[in-house]
Every structure is written in C-alpha cells, then in structure tokens.
Write a protein that holds these residues in place. Structure first.
Motif, PDB file in Angstrom:
ATOM      1  N   TYR A 106      -3.876   0.523  -2.447  1.00  0.00           N
ATOM      2  CA  TYR A 106      -3.759  -0.719  -1.694  1.00  0.00           C
ATOM      3  C   TYR A 106      -3.680  -1.905  -2.650  1.00  0.00           C
ATOM      4  N   VAL A 144      -7.535  -9.448  10.196  1.00  0.00           N
ATOM      5  CA  VAL A 144      -6.256  -8.861  10.618  1.00  0.00           C
ATOM      6  C   VAL A 144      -5.212  -8.911   9.510  1.00  0.00           C
ATOM      7  N   THR A 145      -5.409  -9.788   8.540  1.00  0.00           N
ATOM      8  CA  THR A 145      -4.434  -9.926   7.466  1.00  0.00           C
ATOM      9  C   THR A 145      -4.626  -8.910   6.345  1.00  0.00           C
ATOM     10  N   VAL A 146      -5.722  -8.176   6.366  1.00  0.00           N
ATOM     11  CA  VAL A 146      -5.948  -7.190   5.304  1.00  0.00           C
ATOM     12  C   VAL A 146      -4.941  -6.061   5.444  1.00  0.00           C
ATOM     13  N   ASN A 147      -4.239  -5.785   4.352  1.00  0.00           N
ATOM     14  CA  ASN A 147      -3.119  -4.853   4.395  1.00  0.00           C
ATOM     15  C   ASN A 147      -3.535  -3.456   3.962  1.00  0.00           C
ATOM     16  N   LEU A 148      -4.211  -2.743   4.827  1.00  0.00           N
ATOM     17  CA  LEU A 148      -4.460  -1.335   4.560  1.00  0.00           C
ATOM     18  C   LEU A 148      -4.924  -0.643   5.833  1.00  0.00           C
ATOM     19  N   LEU A 184      -4.516   7.082   2.824  1.00  0.00           N
ATOM     20  CA  LEU A 184      -4.337   5.928   1.950  1.00  0.00           C
ATOM     21  C   LEU A 184      -4.547   6.333   0.504  1.00  0.00           C
ATOM     22  N   GLN A 191       3.934   0.515   2.411  1.00  0.00           N
ATOM     23  CA  GLN A 191       3.601  -0.263   3.609  1.00  0.00           C
ATOM     24  C   GLN A 191       3.200  -1.662   3.218  1.00  0.00           C
ATOM     25  N   ARG A 243       2.998  -6.087   4.980  1.00  0.00           N
ATOM     26  CA  ARG A 243       2.917  -6.909   6.184  1.00  0.00           C
ATOM     27  C   ARG A 243       3.557  -8.269   5.915  1.00  0.00           C
ATOM     28  N   PRO A 266       0.682 -11.574  11.296  1.00  0.00           N
ATOM     29  CA  PRO A 266       0.523 -10.351  10.511  1.00  0.00           C
ATOM     30  C   PRO A 266       1.163  -9.163  11.220  1.00  0.00           C
ATOM     31  N   PHE A 287       2.973  -5.557  10.568  1.00  0.00           N
ATOM     32  CA  PHE A 287       2.924  -4.554   9.517  1.00  0.00           C
ATOM     33  C   PHE A 287       4.168  -3.667   9.575  1.00  0.00           C
ATOM     34  N   ALA A 300       0.843  -1.191   0.000  1.00  0.00           N
ATOM     35  CA  ALA A 300       0.000   0.000   0.000  1.00  0.00           C
ATOM     36  C   ALA A 300       0.882   1.246   0.000  1.00  0.00           C
ATOM     37  N   TYR A 309       0.823   5.554   1.034  1.00  0.00           N
ATOM     38  CA  TYR A 309       0.168   6.605   1.791  1.00  0.00           C
ATOM     39  C   TYR A 309       0.854   7.935   1.485  1.00  0.00           C
TER      40      TYR A 309
END
Lengths: 109, 121
Positions: free
Chosen positions: A49, B103-107, A46, A89, A91, A96, A98, A34, A36
């Motif tokens: 993504y 929780v795994t969604v990356n934004l 944002l 950004q 993860r 997870p 980040f 993503a 920003y």
C-alpha cells in the motif's frame, strides 16, 4: 476518473526468476497505489500500500516503487506460491472513487 | 483474528433485488470504513461502494450508482449492500473488505470469502 493500465497481461516465468509488473495511471495518483495478489478461488490479498509499504506478513521478496503515474511491483525471486494474478489499485482525490487495474497473470513458463 | 463473512447471495431474476450482509469480528468495526468489491466470473476486480465508519458518507462506482445502497449497523458489526434492478451484468462474487479509518485511505486490508450473486431467469 482514474484509469489504471497494467502490463504485461501475462508474465511467464520460472521459480527463482525476478518478476517485474507495471501499472500506469491515467493521471497522477501521488503515492496512493496498492497491489493485491489473487489466487484461483480465493479472495484478493493486500501486498503493498502507498506504493512501497508491505502489508502485514508479506515477504520481503515483494517490493513496490514508483510515483505519480508509473508504478512497479517487483518479486525478487519467484516462489511456487507466487504464481497468481496481481492487481494494482488506486483512488481519485475527491470524491474518493476507487479503481483496480485489469490485472497481470504470472504463470509458469 | 479478523474475520469478514458475507451472506445473502443467490440466484435472482433480472429486475430483482437482494440484500447482501457482511458480519465482521476481530476488530473495532465502528472505527473503520468498509467497502464492497465485486468480480464477475473470470474477470477482474471492480470496486462497488464505500461507507465511512459512522455511515455518514457513502460513495459508489458509476456502474451501480442509483441502484445499489451501502449501509452499516455498527452495534451488530454488520455491513450491508442493497442491490436493485439487477441485470446479467451484476452477476459476480461480491466481497466485503475493510478500508482505512478515513474514506480516503487507499487500501483494502482484509477481505471476506465472497458471496455469489447470479442474475438469471
């Protein structure tokens, strides 16, 4: 742990010019990348993504591309309001965790 | 419209504790994961922690693990960050941000305006 590297650290351009910002991951992040934008005194916003999807209300002059470890944010024609700092950004897969890149500052030439 | 409003920042002595809050409105809070992200003065963004929609899963950045605790109260539409054993390196603006449904969604698609924590004697 994913480490993101951004280049260049500073990009000096004029309004109307094309901006190309790079982000490299220490290992593959698939398409989970993503971007920003942050202006002084403001929270980040944002832009992009999943590598190439524009967020709500983001102008079409912003586009993202790449896969795996190398990604690019392109601003096709800089507007005065685009001069800001840009962060990539991503993860890690599991757990997870980040991470953000160090940022690229786009300033006036 | 979506709003996130942080509070609870201030000046705290080294070794002290603080609880930050983030009150949200404009969306179904209990549906989304939530994050804390911080930014030291003049520095870049650092992800701090994430909590799942129901509070059952929590993950932390290495620099805060064991000292910070993320929690949420869904009926009150409020996210929290309990921070302990503060040091000068924790001085930063702390932002809450909305994540995805998992929780795994990356934004982080919505952000608050931030609350400043200053650690100083």
């Amino acid at each position: 742990e994913i480490v993101l590297t951004q280049s260049p650290a500073t990009l000096s351009l004029s309004p109307g010019e094309r901006a190309t910002l790079s982000c490299r991951a220490s290992q593959s992040v698939d398409s989970y990348l993503a971007w920003y934008q942050q202006k002084p005194g403001q929270a980040p916003r944002l832009l992009i993504y999943d590598t190439s999807n524009r967020a709500t209300d983001i102008p079409v002059r912003f586009s993202g591309s790449g896969s795996g470890t190398d990604f690019t944010l392109t601003i096709s024609s800089l507007e005065p309001e685009d001069f800001a700092v840009y962060y990539c950004q991503s993860r890690s897969t599991w757990p997870p965790l980040f991470t953000f890149g160090p940022g690229t500052k786009v300033d006036f030439k | 419209q979506v709003q996130l409003v942080e509070s609870g920042g201030g000046v705290v002595q080294p070794g002290g504790s603080l609880r930050l809050s983030c009150l949200v409105s404009g969306f179904s809070f209990s549906t989304y994961t939530m994050h804390w992200v911080r930014q030291a003065p003049g520095k870049g963004l650092e992800w701090v922690a994430v909590i799942s929609h129901d509070g059952s899963d929590k993950y932390y950045g290495d620099s805060v693990k064991g000292r910070f605790t993320i929690s949420r109260d869904n009926p009150k539409n409020t996210l929290y960050l309990h921070i302990n054993s503060l040091s000068a390196e924790d001085t930063a603006i702390y932002y809450c941000a909305r994540g995805g449904i998992a929780v795994t969604v990356n934004l982080f698609d919505y952000w608050g305006q931030g609350t400043l924590v200053t650690v100083s004697s």
